[in-house]
Structure formats: structure tokens, C-alpha cells
Design a protein around this motif. Structure first.
Motif, PDB file in Angstrom:
ATOM      1  N   THR A   1     -14.374  -6.218   4.215  1.00 38.84           N
ATOM      2  CA  THR A   1     -12.974  -6.150   4.647  1.00 38.84           C
ATOM      3  C   THR A   1     -12.179  -7.320   4.079  1.00 38.84           C
ATOM      4  OG1 THR A   1     -13.556  -4.970   6.676  1.00 38.84           O
ATOM      5  CG2 THR A   1     -11.451  -6.144   6.662  1.00 38.84           C
ATOM      6  N   ALA A   2     -12.755  -8.511   4.098  1.00 37.56           N
ATOM      7  CA  ALA A   2     -12.070  -9.673   3.525  1.00 37.56           C
ATOM      8  C   ALA A   2     -11.779  -9.454   2.046  1.00 37.56           C
ATOM      9  CB  ALA A   2     -12.919 -10.924   3.727  1.00 37.56           C
ATOM     10  N   TRP A   3     -12.736  -8.893   1.319  1.00 35.33           N
ATOM     11  CA  TRP A   3     -12.549  -8.620  -0.110  1.00 35.33           C
ATOM     12  C   TRP A   3     -11.423  -7.612  -0.323  1.00 35.33           C
ATOM     13  CZ3 TRP A   3     -12.727  -4.328  -3.237  1.00 35.33           C
ATOM     14  CH2 TRP A   3     -12.805  -4.557  -4.608  1.00 35.33           C
ATOM     15  N   MET A   4     -11.384  -6.566   0.511  1.00 34.37           N
ATOM     16  CA  MET A   4     -10.316  -5.567   0.388  1.00 34.37           C
ATOM     17  C   MET A   4      -8.949  -6.182   0.676  1.00 34.37           C
ATOM     18  SD  MET A   4     -12.172  -2.260   2.099  1.00 34.37           S
ATOM     19  CE  MET A   4     -10.841  -1.113   1.775  1.00 34.37           C
ATOM     20  N   LEU A   5      -8.895  -7.099   1.622  1.00 34.86           N
ATOM     21  CA  LEU A   5      -7.634  -7.785   1.918  1.00 34.86           C
ATOM     22  C   LEU A   5      -7.201  -8.670   0.756  1.00 34.86           C
ATOM     23  CD1 LEU A   5      -8.252  -8.563   5.672  1.00 34.86           C
ATOM     24  CD2 LEU A   5      -6.227  -7.397   4.778  1.00 34.86           C
ATOM     25  N   LEU A   6      -8.139  -9.312   0.108  1.00 36.19           N
ATOM     26  CA  LEU A   6      -7.789 -10.111  -1.072  1.00 36.19           C
ATOM     27  C   LEU A   6      -7.150  -9.235  -2.148  1.00 36.19           C
ATOM     28  CD1 LEU A   6     -10.954 -12.399  -1.363  1.00 36.19           C
ATOM     29  CD2 LEU A   6      -8.657 -13.089  -0.654  1.00 36.19           C
ATOM     30  N   ARG A   7      -7.699  -8.046  -2.329  1.00 38.25           N
ATOM     31  CA  ARG A   7      -7.098  -7.080  -3.257  1.00 38.25           C
ATOM     32  C   ARG A   7      -5.670  -6.734  -2.840  1.00 38.25           C
ATOM     33  NH1 ARG A   7      -8.226  -1.251  -1.492  1.00 38.25           N
ATOM     34  NH2 ARG A   7      -7.004  -2.275   0.139  1.00 38.25           N
ATOM     35  N   SER A   8      -5.485  -6.455  -1.561  1.00 37.21           N
ATOM     36  CA  SER A   8      -4.179  -6.007  -1.078  1.00 37.21           C
ATOM     37  C   SER A   8      -3.126  -7.103  -1.122  1.00 37.21           C
ATOM     38  CB  SER A   8      -4.313  -5.482   0.358  1.00 37.21           C
ATOM     39  OG  SER A   8      -5.124  -4.325   0.394  1.00 37.21           O
ATOM     40  N   LEU A   9      -3.522  -8.341  -0.867  1.00 38.29           N
ATOM     41  CA  LEU A   9      -2.547  -9.437  -0.862  1.00 38.29           C
ATOM     42  C   LEU A   9      -1.897  -9.622  -2.223  1.00 38.29           C
ATOM     43  CD1 LEU A   9      -4.290 -12.187   1.323  1.00 38.29           C
ATOM     44  CD2 LEU A   9      -2.365 -10.716   1.940  1.00 38.29           C
ATOM     45  N   GLU A  10      -2.554  -9.174  -3.295  1.00 37.84           N
ATOM     46  CA  GLU A  10      -1.969  -9.318  -4.630  1.00 37.84           C
ATOM     47  C   GLU A  10      -0.701  -8.488  -4.795  1.00 37.84           C
ATOM     48  OE1 GLU A  10      -4.863  -8.596  -7.653  1.00 37.84           O
ATOM     49  OE2 GLU A  10      -6.185 -10.228  -6.995  1.00 37.84           O
ATOM     50  N   THR A  11      -0.574  -7.399  -4.053  1.00 38.39           N
ATOM     51  CA  THR A  11       0.602  -6.534  -4.165  1.00 38.39           C
ATOM     52  C   THR A  11       1.458  -6.546  -2.904  1.00 38.39           C
ATOM     53  OG1 THR A  11      -0.670  -4.607  -3.403  1.00 38.39           O
ATOM     54  CG2 THR A  11      -0.574  -4.998  -5.792  1.00 38.39           C
ATOM     55  N   LEU A  12       1.205  -7.472  -2.013  1.00 39.66           N
ATOM     56  CA  LEU A  12       1.921  -7.508  -0.729  1.00 39.66           C
ATOM     57  C   LEU A  12       3.428  -7.561  -0.917  1.00 39.66           C
ATOM     58  CD1 LEU A  12       1.959  -7.767   2.371  1.00 39.66           C
ATOM     59  CD2 LEU A  12       1.661 -10.224   2.085  1.00 39.66           C
ATOM     60  N   GLU A  13       3.904  -8.477  -1.724  1.00 44.17           N
ATOM     61  CA  GLU A  13       5.351  -8.616  -1.906  1.00 44.17           C
ATOM     62  C   GLU A  13       5.958  -7.357  -2.528  1.00 44.17           C
ATOM     63  OE1 GLU A  13       8.186 -12.199  -3.218  1.00 44.17           O
ATOM     64  OE2 GLU A  13       6.937 -11.437  -4.864  1.00 44.17           O
ATOM     65  N   LEU A  14       5.284  -6.763  -3.508  1.00 45.24           N
ATOM     66  CA  LEU A  14       5.791  -5.551  -4.153  1.00 45.24           C
ATOM     67  C   LEU A  14       5.877  -4.403  -3.158  1.00 45.24           C
ATOM     68  CD1 LEU A  14       3.742  -5.666  -7.487  1.00 45.24           C
ATOM     69  CD2 LEU A  14       6.184  -6.125  -7.218  1.00 45.24           C
ATOM     70  N   ARG A  15       4.819  -4.204  -2.372  1.00 45.23           N
ATOM     71  CA  ARG A  15       4.797  -3.088  -1.430  1.00 45.23           C
ATOM     72  C   ARG A  15       5.831  -3.261  -0.334  1.00 45.23           C
ATOM     73  NH1 ARG A  15       0.806  -3.561   1.406  1.00 45.23           N
ATOM     74  NH2 ARG A  15      -0.414  -5.259   0.503  1.00 45.23           N
ATOM     75  N   MET A  16       5.908  -4.452   0.239  1.00 44.29           N
ATOM     76  CA  MET A  16       6.867  -4.675   1.321  1.00 44.29           C
ATOM     77  C   MET A  16       8.307  -4.573   0.812  1.00 44.29           C
ATOM     78  SD  MET A  16       5.059  -7.652   3.677  1.00 44.29           S
ATOM     79  CE  MET A  16       6.182  -7.420   5.073  1.00 44.29           C
ATOM     80  N   SER A  17       8.554  -5.058  -0.378  1.00 45.81           N
ATOM     81  CA  SER A  17       9.912  -4.984  -0.930  1.00 45.81           C
ATOM     82  C   SER A  17      10.330  -3.533  -1.132  1.00 45.81           C
ATOM     83  CB  SER A  17       9.990  -5.742  -2.258  1.00 45.81           C
ATOM     84  OG  SER A  17       9.755  -7.114  -2.057  1.00 45.81           O
ATOM     85  N   ARG A  18       9.451  -2.721  -1.710  1.00 38.06           N
ATOM     86  CA  ARG A  18       9.783  -1.307  -1.942  1.00 38.06           C
ATOM     87  C   ARG A  18       9.962  -0.573  -0.616  1.00 38.06           C
ATOM     88  NH1 ARG A  18       9.217   2.773  -5.920  1.00 38.06           N
ATOM     89  NH2 ARG A  18       9.832   4.743  -4.924  1.00 38.06           N
ATOM     90  N   ALA A  19       9.082  -0.824   0.342  1.00 42.11           N
ATOM     91  CA  ALA A  19       9.202  -0.159   1.642  1.00 42.11           C
ATOM     92  C   ALA A  19      10.494  -0.556   2.338  1.00 42.11           C
ATOM     93  CB  ALA A  19       8.000  -0.496   2.509  1.00 42.11           C
ATOM     94  N   GLY A  20      10.863  -1.830   2.233  1.00 43.87           N
ATOM     95  CA  GLY A  20      12.109  -2.282   2.844  1.00 43.87           C
ATOM     96  C   GLY A  20      13.330  -1.633   2.221  1.00 43.87           C
ATOM     97  N   GLU A  21      13.334  -1.489   0.910  1.00 44.74           N
ATOM     98  CA  GLU A  21      14.447  -0.824   0.216  1.00 44.74           C
ATOM     99  C   GLU A  21      14.530   0.643   0.634  1.00 44.74           C
ATOM    100  OE1 GLU A  21      13.374  -1.467  -3.813  1.00 44.74           O
ATOM    101  OE2 GLU A  21      13.819  -3.622  -3.773  1.00 44.74           O
TER     102      GLU A  21
END
Length: 435
Positions: A287-307
Motif C-alpha cells: 500500500t505504501a508503494w502504491m501511494l508513492l506512485r499516486s503522490l507523483e500525480t496528486l497535483e495533476l489529478r486534484m487540479s483537473r478534478a477541481g476544474e
């Protein structure tokens, strides 16, 4: 020169190459640091990404090293574990994850857990004793309310709450009443509140706490920052001691893992780490490894979802079958909520409350006719989700409390994902025809 480890018989640990946080005077952004901070490829055969360390235990160089590591993890020596011991305590994937989680809020420390609720439970168990009082904002996530009122209540713990948008004077009054009942162990907040999206004035809570308590009697302030954090809100900057996360949501962001996190000061998190070591609520290495993967795109995903959310809510607010839209981007200028938003938030988020004209029948008709959005609980994923809190996530909340908190039968909670915004609008328009 002989260092302390050589004198103690413990071999010097090969330290990872330090990860830069600045280039000259330029501070690197957290989104950039997610690509490699805290990991040295030379220690893992040159692997660009951290491997998954699927092991229950770690081999010591010698007995003296094992003793020294256990002195740190058991608290006999300050500073925590100096090496890897056992996966209930620590592991490479979890340590890298915690290093990166702390970066988003410029925090001193972070801890990873097996779920958001295990993070909350471990935090409360660390600071709350039988007979204590917990002060909290309302509403909270239903499981959090259950934990405080029913589970801790079995051990003589009581609670008092104040509405999310309370003024300094209202918060002062609740804290005073709580002090009259017993020792106040913690002030626990959730902002925006789940599912009403009401904001808490963290600065007012901090001022009220500091005015009412002094020294060691001062209870920590913890805040569930899942709905807006870490991109759109950083409550440590407003005076909270700990930010609480369901990492399942935006941090994980793909609806394929369950995890939790705490981010904050070492003074508060060090005893929580000791509790986590004891009861074993750390997240697993995969799970920690999967979160490390996800944190790389956190800003991109949250920005698109917010828009996307801004476009969808603009459509919904004028629809004839919609009573109101609880979206932070629509707060009335001059209102208390708008003032809190201006001081505390950098974005309106992508999760909002939709109040339909009618009741449960209309809410269910809308949900049953969605074709792109999924009828499921949770939030912060790449896909759009919709649910009926009164009948689902908050079903266990007593009816009178649900009414007082605005968790009504016509409320639909929506978490917007990263799909095409026009497609989502078409989906909602079609579902509203069935209402």
C-alpha cells in the motif's frame, strides 16, 4: 575520528544520498519532490523507483545494532528507531512515504496507517484517558463520531461539539463547558465537514485553545483535512497540530487502496508512533508503494478534478430540480464561511453537497439514473462518485442529529473525478430528468 556508533559496537549505517529540497535559493515544490525525495537508487541496485520490500523482519548487522534500534523504537532512547526492525514498526516503503507526505504541508513529521480510521483511532487512543472530554466540530464523518461517542464512551470519555462555522465566542463557550466536565484531551476538527462542506475556523479554534489552556494542559488540535488537503488547504499553517488524512481519497486517488495518514509536529506524533508500534496500525509495504506512485500525480489529478467541479456546479446551481449546491466556490461574499474560505483555502475542491428538491425518493431516482458517475461511497478518486449520506455513510447517526447538522434525505454527496466535464454535465442532466 571515531563516531558514536563505532564506540558502541554498532556499524555505521550506509546513509542514503540526501534528496535536495532547494537549488540555490530556489525552494523546490512538493509536486516536484514527489518524483524521488527520500529514496536513493544506489541502495536498491540502481532501481529508479523504490522496490516493494515484502518482508516481515530485517536482519541486524550485529547484536549491538539490534539493541540500539530497539532502544529507539521502545522510547528508552530519544530519537526513534535508527534502523529497520520489523514491519509492524517501520519499513523502507513506509518511511519514504512518510517523508513525502510531510512535504505537502512543510510538516516536521508524518505517519502512515492501514486506514483513515486506524489513524484517527490511534491518535485518540494516544491522548485520551478514561474520564476525559473530547471537544470536536460537527458534523464529523460518521465513523469518527461513533468512535468518540460510542467506543470511547464505554471508557467514560465524554464529548462536546460546536457547529463547523462557529465564531470565536461560540468556541470559547464550548471549551469552557468542556473544562467544567473534566480534562480536555483533544480538540478534533473536520473541515470541510462531511458531508455538508461547512468550514471550521482553525485560527479561531487555536486562539480559543491557547486562551483557555497553558503549558502541558494544552490539548492538541487535530483536523481531518481529507476533503481539501493537501493541495487546497494546509491547516498546520492556521494553527492545527496535526492534519488527519484518509489517504484512500485524493492521495491514493485511484480507488484501489485503503490507508490513512497523520502529518504534523514531532511533539504530537512521537507518542502516536509509540502507540502505532504497540497496536500495529501501520500500513503495509505494498500500500505504501502504491501511494508513492499516486503522490507523483496528486497535483495533476486534484487540479483537473477541481476544474471539473467548478463547471459541473455552475450547471447544477441553476437547474430547476436543484434546491441548492453546497460548493465552496459559491460562498456568499461577506459571509462567515466566505471569510474562513478566503483565509484558509486555496481552492474549492471537487467534493460537494447537492440538495435536490424533494426527499429520499428524488435523491434515489437521481442516483439510480447516473451512467458515468458511479453510485458508491468515498471520494477523491479519478472517477466521479455519488451517494446519499443520510441513507449510507451517515445512516448510523441518530435522526435528530442528522437533521440538526443538515444531513437531510434530499442530500446527495458528489465527488467529481477527472473525466471530461461536458460528459459529466450530460450525465447529471439525464439523471435529473428522472427526478
Amino acid at each position: 575520528m571515531t563516531d558514536e556508533s563505532e564506540m558502541s559496537g554498532v556499524p555505521a549505517k550506509r546513509a542514503p544520498k540526501p534528496s535536495p529540497t532547494h537549488i540555490g535559493n530556489h525552494k523546490l515544490d512538493a509536486a516536484t519532490l514527489m518524483m524521488g525525495y527520500g529514496f536513493d537508487p544506489t541502495l536498491s541496485e540502481g532501481s529508479l523507483k523504490p522496490p516493494i520490500f515484502l518482508t516481515s523482519t530485517f536482519v541486524f548487522e550485529n547484536a549491538a545494532a539490534g539493541k540500539r534500534f530497539f532502544e529507539g523504537v521502545t522510547g528508552k532512547r530519544p530519537g526513534g528507531a535508527e534502523g529497520l526492525i520489523y514491519s509492524r514498526f517501520n519499513g523502507p516503503n513506509q518511511e519514504i512515504l512518510e517523508d513525502r507526505l510531510a512535504l505537502w504541508e512543510d510538516a516536521e513529521d508524518a505517519l502512515a496507517f492501514s486506514s483513515g480510521m486506524s489513524a484517527i483511532a490511534t491518535l485518540l487512543l494516544t491522548f485520551v484517558k478514561p474520564g476525559d472530554v473530547v471537544v470536536h466540530s460537527g458534523p464529523l464523518y460518521a465513523a469518527t463520531e461513533t468512535l468518540i461517542a460510542k467506543i470511547l464512551g464505554k471508557f467514560g470519555v465524554t464529548w462536546l461539539d460546536f457547529p463547523s462555522g462557529s465564531t470565536r465566542e461560540e468556541i470559547d463557550a464550548v471549551i469552557a463547558a468542556a473544562k467544567a466536565k473534566g480534562r480536555v484531551a483533544m480538540i478534533y476538527l473536520e473541515s470541510p465537514a462531511n458531508p455538508t462542506n461547512a468550514l471550521v475556523d482553525v485560527e479561531a479554534v487555536r486562539a480559543a485553545r491557547d486562551a483557555a489552556f497553558s503549558g502541558d494542559e494544552r490539548p492538541p488540535i487535530a483536523i481531518d483535512n481529507t476533503f481539501l488537503g493537501p493541495l487546497w488547504a494546509k491547516p498546520l499553517a492556521q494553527g492545527a497540530d496535526v492534519s488527519v488524512y484518509s489517504l484512500t481519497k485524493y492521495a491514493g486517488g485511484h480507488s484501489d487502496l485503503v490507508a490513512g495518514g497523520l502529518v504534523g509536529s514531532k511533539a504530537v506524533l512521537d507518542p502516536v508512533r509509540m502507540m502505532r508500534n504497540t497496536i500495529g496500525t501501520i500500513c503495509d509495504p505494498n500500500t505504501a508503494w502504491m501511494l508513492l506512485r499516486s503522490l507523483e500525480t496528486l497535483e495533476l489529478r486534484m487540479s483537473r478534478a477541481g476544474e471539473n467541479a467548478a463547471k459541473v456546479c455552475e450547471y447544477l446551481r441553476s437547474h430547476a430540480k436543484v434546491e441548492s449546491v453546497g460548493y465552496l466556490g459559491f460562498l456568499e461574499d461577506g459571509s462567515r464561511q466566505a471569510d474562513i474560505y478566503r483565509r484558509h483555502c486555496t481552492g474549492a475542491g471537487s467534493t460537494f453537497s447537492l440538495y435536490l428538491k424533494g426527499g429520499e425518493k428524488e435523491a434515489f431516482a437521481f442516483l439510480d439514473n447516473l451512467q458515468i458517475a458511479h453510485l458508491a461511497v468515498s471520494l477523491g478518486g479519478t472517477e466521479t462518485l455519488a451517494s446519499a449520506p443520510a441513507a449510507m455513510t451517515h445512516l448510523s447517526v441518530p435522526d435528530e442529529r442528522k437533521q440538526a447538522l443538515g444531513i437531510t434525505d434530499n442530500l446527495v454527496r458528489i465527488s467529481i473525478g477527472v473525466e471530461n466535464a461536458e460528459d459529466l454535465i450530460a450525465d447529471f442532466e439525464n439523471a435529473l430528468r428522472a427526478v
